[in-house]
Write a protein that holds these residues in place. Structure first.
Motif, PDB file in Angstrom:
ATOM      1  N   SER A 160       0.831  -1.199   0.000  1.00  0.00           N
ATOM      2  CA  SER A 160       0.000   0.000   0.000  1.00  0.00           C
ATOM      3  C   SER A 160       0.874   1.260   0.000  1.00  0.00           C
ATOM      4  O   SER A 160       0.650   2.194  -0.792  1.00  0.00           O
ATOM      5  CB  SER A 160      -0.913  -0.056   1.230  1.00  0.00           C
ATOM      6  OG  SER A 160      -1.383   1.206   1.558  1.00  0.00           O
ATOM      7  N   ALA A 161       1.904   1.268   0.852  1.00  0.00           N
ATOM      8  CA  ALA A 161       2.773   2.447   0.946  1.00  0.00           C
ATOM      9  C   ALA A 161       3.601   2.615  -0.328  1.00  0.00           C
ATOM     10  O   ALA A 161       3.788   3.737  -0.815  1.00  0.00           O
ATOM     11  CB  ALA A 161       3.684   2.319   2.158  1.00  0.00           C
ATOM     12  N   GLU A 162       4.062   1.503  -0.915  1.00  0.00           N
ATOM     13  CA  GLU A 162       4.881   1.598  -2.131  1.00  0.00           C
ATOM     14  C   GLU A 162       4.063   2.140  -3.301  1.00  0.00           C
ATOM     15  O   GLU A 162       4.537   2.975  -4.065  1.00  0.00           O
ATOM     16  CB  GLU A 162       5.426   0.208  -2.513  1.00  0.00           C
ATOM     17  CG  GLU A 162       6.709  -0.138  -1.781  1.00  0.00           C
ATOM     18  CD  GLU A 162       7.157  -1.585  -2.012  1.00  0.00           C
ATOM     19  OE1 GLU A 162       8.035  -2.024  -1.265  1.00  0.00           O
ATOM     20  OE2 GLU A 162       6.603  -2.270  -2.905  1.00  0.00           O
ATOM     21  N   PHE A 163       2.843   1.658  -3.406  1.00  0.00           N
ATOM     22  CA  PHE A 163       1.993   2.111  -4.515  1.00  0.00           C
ATOM     23  C   PHE A 163       1.724   3.613  -4.377  1.00  0.00           C
ATOM     24  O   PHE A 163       1.814   4.374  -5.342  1.00  0.00           O
ATOM     25  CB  PHE A 163       0.681   1.312  -4.535  1.00  0.00           C
ATOM     26  CG  PHE A 163      -0.109   1.505  -5.800  1.00  0.00           C
ATOM     27  CD1 PHE A 163       0.364   1.022  -7.011  1.00  0.00           C
ATOM     28  CD2 PHE A 163      -1.329   2.164  -5.784  1.00  0.00           C
ATOM     29  CE1 PHE A 163      -0.360   1.203  -8.194  1.00  0.00           C
ATOM     30  CE2 PHE A 163      -2.059   2.348  -6.953  1.00  0.00           C
ATOM     31  CZ  PHE A 163      -1.573   1.862  -8.155  1.00  0.00           C
ATOM     32  N   LEU A 164       1.415   4.023  -3.159  1.00  0.00           N
ATOM     33  CA  LEU A 164       1.165   5.441  -2.903  1.00  0.00           C
ATOM     34  C   LEU A 164       2.393   6.277  -3.258  1.00  0.00           C
ATOM     35  O   LEU A 164       2.291   7.291  -3.953  1.00  0.00           O
ATOM     36  CB  LEU A 164       0.782   5.639  -1.429  1.00  0.00           C
ATOM     37  CG  LEU A 164       0.687   7.088  -0.950  1.00  0.00           C
ATOM     38  CD1 LEU A 164      -0.389   7.846  -1.713  1.00  0.00           C
ATOM     39  CD2 LEU A 164       0.397   7.141   0.554  1.00  0.00           C
ATOM     40  N   ASP A 165       3.564   5.842  -2.794  1.00  0.00           N
ATOM     41  CA  ASP A 165       4.797   6.598  -3.057  1.00  0.00           C
ATOM     42  C   ASP A 165       5.032   6.757  -4.552  1.00  0.00           C
ATOM     43  O   ASP A 165       5.416   7.821  -5.021  1.00  0.00           O
ATOM     44  CB  ASP A 165       6.012   5.884  -2.445  1.00  0.00           C
ATOM     45  CG  ASP A 165       6.148   6.210  -0.967  1.00  0.00           C
ATOM     46  OD1 ASP A 165       5.405   7.089  -0.491  1.00  0.00           O
ATOM     47  OD2 ASP A 165       6.981   5.567  -0.297  1.00  0.00           O
ATOM     48  N   ARG A 166       4.808   5.676  -5.300  1.00  0.00           N
ATOM     49  CA  ARG A 166       5.050   5.751  -6.745  1.00  0.00           C
ATOM     50  C   ARG A 166       4.012   6.626  -7.434  1.00  0.00           C
ATOM     51  O   ARG A 166       4.326   7.447  -8.287  1.00  0.00           O
ATOM     52  CB  ARG A 166       5.035   4.351  -7.367  1.00  0.00           C
ATOM     53  CG  ARG A 166       6.335   3.600  -7.248  1.00  0.00           C
ATOM     54  CD  ARG A 166       7.490   4.281  -7.986  1.00  0.00           C
ATOM     55  NE  ARG A 166       7.398   4.156  -9.441  1.00  0.00           N
ATOM     56  CZ  ARG A 166       7.709   3.063 -10.111  1.00  0.00           C
ATOM     57  NH1 ARG A 166       8.146   1.982  -9.488  1.00  0.00           N
ATOM     58  NH2 ARG A 166       7.586   3.020 -11.414  1.00  0.00           N
ATOM     59  N   LEU A 167       2.774   6.436  -7.057  1.00  0.00           N
ATOM     60  CA  LEU A 167       1.715   7.179  -7.746  1.00  0.00           C
ATOM     61  C   LEU A 167       1.818   8.680  -7.473  1.00  0.00           C
ATOM     62  O   LEU A 167       1.491   9.506  -8.322  1.00  0.00           O
ATOM     63  CB  LEU A 167       0.336   6.637  -7.362  1.00  0.00           C
ATOM     64  CG  LEU A 167      -0.585   6.400  -8.547  1.00  0.00           C
ATOM     65  CD1 LEU A 167       0.051   5.500  -9.585  1.00  0.00           C
ATOM     66  CD2 LEU A 167      -1.919   5.844  -8.127  1.00  0.00           C
ATOM     67  N   LYS A 168       2.283   9.005  -6.270  1.00  0.00           N
ATOM     68  CA  LYS A 168       2.404  10.418  -5.906  1.00  0.00           C
ATOM     69  C   LYS A 168       3.456  11.152  -6.732  1.00  0.00           C
ATOM     70  O   LYS A 168       3.455  12.372  -6.781  1.00  0.00           O
ATOM     71  CB  LYS A 168       2.745  10.551  -4.413  1.00  0.00           C
ATOM     72  CG  LYS A 168       1.479  10.677  -3.579  1.00  0.00           C
ATOM     73  CD  LYS A 168       1.663  10.678  -2.089  1.00  0.00           C
ATOM     74  CE  LYS A 168       2.798  11.458  -1.531  1.00  0.00           C
ATOM     75  NZ  LYS A 168       2.912  11.313  -0.064  1.00  0.00           N
ATOM     76  N   THR A 169       4.363  10.406  -7.368  1.00  0.00           N
ATOM     77  CA  THR A 169       5.389  11.075  -8.184  1.00  0.00           C
ATOM     78  C   THR A 169       4.909  11.316  -9.622  1.00  0.00           C
ATOM     79  O   THR A 169       5.638  11.880 -10.427  1.00  0.00           O
ATOM     80  CB  THR A 169       6.703  10.259  -8.228  1.00  0.00           C
ATOM     81  OG1 THR A 169       6.421   8.995  -8.849  1.00  0.00           O
ATOM     82  CG2 THR A 169       7.271  10.029  -6.836  1.00  0.00           C
ATOM     83  N   ARG A 170       3.690  10.877  -9.947  1.00  0.00           N
ATOM     84  CA  ARG A 170       3.189  11.131 -11.310  1.00  0.00           C
ATOM     85  C   ARG A 170       2.870  12.611 -11.487  1.00  0.00           C
ATOM     86  O   ARG A 170       2.272  13.215 -10.625  1.00  0.00           O
ATOM     87  CB  ARG A 170       1.905  10.329 -11.576  1.00  0.00           C
ATOM     88  CG  ARG A 170       1.378  10.464 -13.020  1.00  0.00           C
ATOM     89  CD  ARG A 170      -0.131  10.304 -13.090  1.00  0.00           C
ATOM     90  NE  ARG A 170      -0.799  11.213 -12.184  1.00  0.00           N
ATOM     91  CZ  ARG A 170      -1.026  12.510 -12.457  1.00  0.00           C
ATOM     92  NH1 ARG A 170      -0.675  13.026 -13.609  1.00  0.00           N
ATOM     93  NH2 ARG A 170      -1.619  13.278 -11.566  1.00  0.00           N
ATOM     94  N   ARG A 171       3.343  13.184 -12.564  1.00  0.00           N
ATOM     95  CA  ARG A 171       2.952  14.542 -12.930  1.00  0.00           C
ATOM     96  C   ARG A 171       2.630  14.580 -14.420  1.00  0.00           C
ATOM     97  O   ARG A 171       3.201  13.822 -15.205  1.00  0.00           O
ATOM     98  CB  ARG A 171       4.093  15.538 -12.641  1.00  0.00           C
ATOM     99  CG  ARG A 171       4.333  15.806 -11.161  1.00  0.00           C
ATOM    100  CD  ARG A 171       3.116  16.359 -10.429  1.00  0.00           C
ATOM    101  NE  ARG A 171       2.478  17.479 -11.103  1.00  0.00           N
ATOM    102  CZ  ARG A 171       2.844  18.759 -10.966  1.00  0.00           C
ATOM    103  NH1 ARG A 171       3.848  19.071 -10.176  1.00  0.00           N
ATOM    104  NH2 ARG A 171       2.194  19.714 -11.606  1.00  0.00           N
ATOM    105  N   THR A 172       1.723  15.445 -14.759  1.00  0.00           N
ATOM    106  CA  THR A 172       1.440  15.670 -16.171  1.00  0.00           C
ATOM    107  C   THR A 172       2.659  16.325 -16.803  1.00  0.00           C
ATOM    108  O   THR A 172       3.144  17.340 -16.301  1.00  0.00           O
ATOM    109  CB  THR A 172       0.211  16.594 -16.321  1.00  0.00           C
ATOM    110  OG1 THR A 172      -0.942  15.853 -15.949  1.00  0.00           O
ATOM    111  CG2 THR A 172       0.067  17.103 -17.742  1.00  0.00           C
ATOM    112  N   VAL A 173       3.158  15.712 -17.881  1.00  0.00           N
ATOM    113  CA  VAL A 173       4.349  16.228 -18.562  1.00  0.00           C
ATOM    114  C   VAL A 173       3.916  16.836 -19.896  1.00  0.00           C
ATOM    115  O   VAL A 173       3.126  16.245 -20.633  1.00  0.00           O
ATOM    116  CB  VAL A 173       5.359  15.074 -18.758  1.00  0.00           C
ATOM    117  CG1 VAL A 173       6.428  15.435 -19.773  1.00  0.00           C
ATOM    118  CG2 VAL A 173       6.005  14.734 -17.407  1.00  0.00           C
TER     119      VAL A 173
END
Ligand SMILES: Cc1cc2nc3c(=O)[nH]c(=O)nc-3n(C[C@H](O)[C@H](O)[C@H](O)COP(=O)(O)O)c2cc1C
Length: 217
Positions: free
Chosen positions: A20-33
């Protein structure tokens, strides 16, 4: 309809918590480029992301989506030219001042070079009704289903190390002609995908905190 035992592996509490924490950490780094590198991307990453999207739940399992993956530079150029023509109208005539003001922080304008620079442009179509032997088959909750599948797609592309931009040139009808799609399919969103340009920058934005978006009753 027949049924089968659910394939479900119960994780340990520690594994669940870590996942759960890993998925959150990864998803939080998504930005519209909005600035892409033209560097090629292995098609296998796109195929797997589309497989993820196509695994999404949908109303009555109708799977009312089509993902047209555009790699051909000629087709990308035609999409860019048509999108820019529509967007120029939007920015110069159709958008009300309030909308233009809301777009200011994103420093966007009618120019859409990412549609040609990104190695892939994925055009997601919603399929409003099916056709079987020229008979119409009803599709249910099409927008909800395609929205969920698109979320899966974006998460999978990000998870695979790729950057995306959700783009909605409006109106999008030209995509049916350029991509030769039938009348029961309607463009939903356009997603350039690839690596970010080395000097890509993103606007500083704020995401709502958990307590602002979640209520427990
Ligand atoms: C349905 C939808 C349409 C969007 N259309 C555009 C667009 O046309 N052009 C653009 O630059 N960004 C577009 N965006 C991106 C949003 O501006 C962006 O997601 C938002 O500012 C939040 O930033 P983030 O994605 O980096 O978290 C769109 C996003 C969504 C979900």
């Amino acid at each position: 309809m027949s049924n089968a035992p659910l394939a479900f592996e119960r994780m340990s509490a520690a594994d669940r918590s870590r996942a759960s924490a890993e998925f959150l950490d990864r998803l939080k780094t998504r930005r519209t480029v909005r600035h892409f590198s033209p560097e090629p991307v292995p098609i296998e990453l796109i195929e797997n992301a589309v497989r993820c999207a196509a695994s999404a739940p949908s109303g009555a399992n109708r799977q009312p989506w089509r993902f047209v993956v555009v790699a051909d530079p000629d087709v990308k150029r035609r999409i860019r030219e048509s999108a820019e023509a529509e967007e120029r109208e939007n920015y110069e005539r159709r958008f009300p001042d309030e909308w233009l003001h809301a777009l200011e922080p994103f420093e966007t304008d009618w120019r859409k070079d990412h549609l040609e620079v990104a190695p892939y442009v994925i055009v997601v179509f919603r399929i409003d009704y099916g056709l079987e032997d020229s008979r119409r088959v009803k599709h249910y909750y099409v927008a909800e289903s395609v929205g969920i599948a698109t979320g899966f797609l974006l998460a999978a592309l990000h998870w695979s190390g790729l950057a995306t931009l959700v783009h909605t040139p409006s109106p999008m009808g030209f995509l049916n002609q350029v991509l030769e799609r039938p009348a029961n399919e309607r463009p939903f969103v356009v997603i350039p995908a690839g690596y970010p340009a080395a000097d890509a920058r993103v606007p500083v934005i704020h995401k709502k905190e958990l307590h602002e978006v979640m209520l427990v009753r």
